[in-house]
Design a protein around this motif. Structure first.
Motif, PDB file in Angstrom:
ATOM      1  N   HIS A  22     -62.286 -74.003 -20.130  1.00 35.91           N
ATOM      2  CA  HIS A  22     -62.769 -75.061 -19.242  1.00 35.91           C
ATOM      3  C   HIS A  22     -64.261 -75.275 -19.494  1.00 35.91           C
ATOM      4  N   SER A  23     -64.652 -76.527 -19.611  1.00 39.63           N
ATOM      5  CA  SER A  23     -66.055 -76.859 -19.814  1.00 39.63           C
ATOM      6  C   SER A  23     -66.815 -76.777 -18.506  1.00 39.63           C
ATOM      7  N   GLY A  24     -68.078 -76.369 -18.614  1.00 40.43           N
ATOM      8  CA  GLY A  24     -68.905 -76.278 -17.424  1.00 40.43           C
ATOM      9  C   GLY A  24     -70.311 -75.848 -17.783  1.00 40.43           C
ATOM     10  N   ARG A  25     -70.961 -75.178 -16.827  1.00 33.61           N
ATOM     11  CA  ARG A  25     -72.327 -74.721 -17.024  1.00 33.61           C
ATOM     12  C   ARG A  25     -72.452 -73.261 -16.633  1.00 33.61           C
ATOM     13  N   LEU A  26     -73.201 -72.508 -17.443  1.00 22.88           N
ATOM     14  CA  LEU A  26     -73.575 -71.145 -17.103  1.00 22.88           C
ATOM     15  C   LEU A  26     -74.929 -71.256 -16.419  1.00 22.88           C
ATOM     16  N   VAL A  27     -74.999 -70.830 -15.158  1.00 25.47           N
ATOM     17  CA  VAL A  27     -76.214 -70.978 -14.369  1.00 25.47           C
ATOM     18  C   VAL A  27     -76.819 -69.596 -14.137  1.00 25.47           C
ATOM     19  N   VAL A  28     -78.101 -69.469 -14.462  1.00 29.53           N
ATOM     20  CA  VAL A  28     -78.849 -68.236 -14.218  1.00 29.53           C
ATOM     21  C   VAL A  28     -79.684 -68.476 -12.964  1.00 29.53           C
ATOM     22  N   THR A  29     -79.475 -67.623 -11.954  1.00 31.64           N
ATOM     23  CA  THR A  29     -80.220 -67.761 -10.702  1.00 31.64           C
ATOM     24  C   THR A  29     -81.070 -66.512 -10.473  1.00 31.64           C
ATOM     25  N   SER A  30     -81.780 -66.509  -9.388  1.00 37.16           N
ATOM     26  CA  SER A  30     -82.597 -65.342  -9.042  1.00 37.16           C
ATOM     27  C   SER A  30     -81.739 -64.149  -8.650  1.00 37.16           C
ATOM     28  N   GLU A  31     -80.451 -64.376  -8.356  1.00 35.36           N
ATOM     29  CA  GLU A  31     -79.566 -63.300  -7.908  1.00 35.36           C
ATOM     30  C   GLU A  31     -78.497 -62.898  -8.917  1.00 35.36           C
ATOM     31  N   GLY A  32     -78.217 -63.764  -9.905  1.00 35.26           N
ATOM     32  CA  GLY A  32     -77.169 -63.431 -10.860  1.00 35.26           C
ATOM     33  C   GLY A  32     -76.833 -64.595 -11.764  1.00 35.26           C
ATOM     34  N   ILE A  33     -75.644 -64.534 -12.331  1.00 41.10           N
ATOM     35  CA  ILE A  33     -75.148 -65.590 -13.216  1.00 41.10           C
ATOM     36  C   ILE A  33     -73.850 -66.115 -12.653  1.00 41.10           C
ATOM     37  N   GLN A  34     -73.570 -67.373 -12.942  1.00 40.22           N
ATOM     38  CA  GLN A  34     -72.307 -67.946 -12.491  1.00 40.22           C
ATOM     39  C   GLN A  34     -71.857 -69.041 -13.432  1.00 40.22           C
ATOM     40  N   PHE A  35     -70.546 -69.199 -13.518  1.00 40.46           N
ATOM     41  CA  PHE A  35     -69.965 -70.292 -14.283  1.00 40.46           C
ATOM     42  C   PHE A  35     -69.508 -71.337 -13.287  1.00 40.46           C
ATOM     43  N   GLN A  36     -69.987 -72.566 -13.483  1.00 35.96           N
ATOM     44  CA  GLN A  36     -69.599 -73.689 -12.637  1.00 35.96           C
ATOM     45  C   GLN A  36     -68.872 -74.700 -13.502  1.00 35.96           C
ATOM     46  N   PRO A  37     -67.540 -74.805 -13.342  1.00 31.54           N
ATOM     47  CA  PRO A  37     -66.778 -75.747 -14.160  1.00 31.54           C
ATOM     48  C   PRO A  37     -67.100 -77.191 -13.781  1.00 31.54           C
ATOM     49  N   PHE A  38     -66.969 -78.101 -14.752  1.00 29.43           N
ATOM     50  CA  PHE A  38     -67.197 -79.513 -14.476  1.00 29.43           C
ATOM     51  C   PHE A  38     -66.118 -80.072 -13.558  1.00 29.43           C
ATOM     52  N   VAL A  39     -64.903 -79.509 -13.621  1.00 27.13           N
ATOM     53  CA  VAL A  39     -63.802 -79.931 -12.748  1.00 27.13           C
ATOM     54  C   VAL A  39     -63.675 -78.892 -11.642  1.00 27.13           C
ATOM     55  N   ALA A  40     -63.874 -79.314 -10.412  1.00 30.07           N
ATOM     56  CA  ALA A  40     -63.951 -78.395  -9.268  1.00 30.07           C
ATOM     57  C   ALA A  40     -62.693 -77.555  -9.063  1.00 30.07           C
ATOM     58  N   SER A  41     -61.543 -78.026  -9.506  1.00 29.86           N
ATOM     59  CA  SER A  41     -60.300 -77.278  -9.281  1.00 29.86           C
ATOM     60  C   SER A  41     -60.143 -76.093 -10.230  1.00 29.86           C
ATOM     61  N   HIS A  42     -60.976 -76.011 -11.269  1.00 33.11           N
ATOM     62  CA  HIS A  42     -60.894 -74.892 -12.210  1.00 33.11           C
ATOM     63  C   HIS A  42     -61.661 -73.692 -11.672  1.00 33.11           C
ATOM     64  N   ASN A  43     -61.294 -72.516 -12.159  1.00 30.24           N
ATOM     65  CA  ASN A  43     -61.892 -71.279 -11.658  1.00 30.24           C
ATOM     66  C   ASN A  43     -63.379 -71.194 -11.964  1.00 30.24           C
ATOM     67  N   GLN A  44     -64.088 -70.743 -10.964  1.00 32.07           N
ATOM     68  CA  GLN A  44     -65.518 -70.483 -11.076  1.00 32.07           C
ATOM     69  C   GLN A  44     -65.692 -68.982 -10.904  1.00 32.07           C
ATOM     70  N   TRP A  45     -66.726 -68.418 -11.519  1.00 27.92           N
ATOM     71  CA  TRP A  45     -66.994 -66.988 -11.331  1.00 27.92           C
ATOM     72  C   TRP A  45     -68.485 -66.753 -11.216  1.00 27.92           C
ATOM     73  N   LYS A  46     -68.826 -65.617 -10.626  1.00 22.43           N
ATOM     74  CA  LYS A  46     -70.239 -65.242 -10.539  1.00 22.43           C
ATOM     75  C   LYS A  46     -70.357 -63.733 -10.557  1.00 22.43           C
ATOM     76  N   VAL A  47     -71.461 -63.261 -11.111  1.00 19.18           N
ATOM     77  CA  VAL A  47     -71.761 -61.836 -11.173  1.00 19.18           C
ATOM     78  C   VAL A  47     -73.212 -61.658 -10.711  1.00 19.18           C
ATOM     79  N   ALA A  48     -73.392 -60.864  -9.667  1.00 21.41           N
ATOM     80  CA  ALA A  48     -74.743 -60.562  -9.186  1.00 21.41           C
ATOM     81  C   ALA A  48     -75.414 -59.616 -10.180  1.00 21.41           C
ATOM     82  N   PHE A  49     -76.728 -59.747 -10.343  1.00 21.01           N
ATOM     83  CA  PHE A  49     -77.445 -58.884 -11.281  1.00 21.01           C
ATOM     84  C   PHE A  49     -77.271 -57.405 -10.941  1.00 21.01           C
TER      85      PHE A  49
END
Length: 107
Positions: A22-49
């Motif tokens: 699934h296409s999307g964006r890998l987002v680096v935040t102050s708390e961790g990383i997360q995958f945000q898919p372009f299509v909201a119905s697809h699985n998203q994940w996040k891992v805290a640092f």
């Protein structure tokens, strides 16, 4: 006047990639990383640092895309993948800097 007692998460970067096809964006935040898919119905994940145990750069041979992938392992040994990551080396360095995760050159 609003109450800002909740801590806000600051975004440090957003990079196009794919995860589980699934296409999307890998987002680096102050708390961790997360995958945000372009299509909201697809699985998203996040891992805290503080749960990030290890990460790896992987070069794969592909017909389409960059073949520059990242693998993330959390404290429970769950693996998350981001493939064809735009600016992968920059993302890797950014995550190492913010997370304090240990890394080493292998291979």
């Amino acid at each position: 006047m609003s109450d800002n007692s909740e801590s806000s998460t600051e975004s440090h970067g957003s990079y196009t990639c794919q995860s589980t096809n699934h296409s999307g964006r890998l987002v680096v935040t102050s708390e961790g990383i997360q995958f945000q898919p372009f299509v909201a119905s697809h699985n998203q994940w996040k891992v805290a640092f503080n749960k990030l145990k290890r990460m790896e750069k992987v070069n794969t041979i592909v017909q389409v895309g960059s073949g520059k992938d990242l693998l993330f392992y959390d404290a429970d040994d769950v693996t998350y993948s981001a493939s064809n990551v735009a600016k992968r080396d920059e993302v890797f360095t950014q995550i190492v800097g913010y997370s304090n995760v240990k890394w080493q050159v292998v291979g």
